[in-house]
Design an enzyme around this catalytic site. Structure first.
Site, short mmCIF file in Angstrom:
data_model
loop_
_atom_site.label_atom_id
_atom_site.label_comp_id
_atom_site.label_asym_id
_atom_site.label_seq_id
_atom_site.Cartn_x
_atom_site.Cartn_y
_atom_site.Cartn_z
N CYS A 207 0.83 -1.21 0.00
CA CYS A 207 0.00 0.00 0.00
C CYS A 207 0.87 1.26 0.00
CB CYS A 207 -0.90 -0.03 1.23
SG CYS A 207 -1.71 1.51 1.64
N CYS B 89 0.12 3.61 2.88
CA CYS B 89 0.65 3.09 4.14
C CYS B 89 2.14 3.41 4.25
CB CYS B 89 0.45 1.58 4.23
SG CYS B 89 -1.27 1.05 4.13
#
Length: 113
Positions: free
Chosen positions: A29, A32
């Site tokens: 991600c 993230c």
């Protein structure tokens, strides 16, 4: 930020009398990974008020389902085993937004004491 390795470790962490912010993430991600750039700084700033843990969504799909976490990164704060607050949106999170969330957690936690 300590990464949780077992469901039991997660359950024990959120039982803390001190607020615990869980970051739900995935290795792949990009949003993230972006939060990883500033979370160590925030962890240092808030270390007296909030503990922080990381939960890899790919390791705990049942837990994310149980907590109704569908997007990543998602941030949920717990205290005494109960959810205090959550920060979830479909957009990337900035340092300022996460800091604002942490301030809300500290405020809500203070009202519980």
């Amino acid at each position: 930020m300590r990464e949780i390795k077992t469901k039991q470790e997660f359950d024990e962490a959120i039982l803390s009398t001190k607020p615990v912010m869980a970051k739900f993430f995935a290795e792949y991600c990009p949003d993230c990974q972006h939060t990883d750039l500033f979370l160590p700084t925030l962890e240092e700033v808030y270390k007296e008020k909030v503990d922080m843990i990381a939960v890899n969504r790919d390791d705990f799909p049942e837990l994310l389902n149980e907590l109704d976490v569908y997007g990543i990164p998602s941030f949920i704060a717990f205290q005494d085993g109960k959810e205090l607050n959550r920060f979830v949106s479909k957009f990337g999170k900035s340092q300022e937004e996460v800091e604002q969330f942490l301030n809300q957690v500290v405020e809500v936690s203070g009202k519980l004491e």
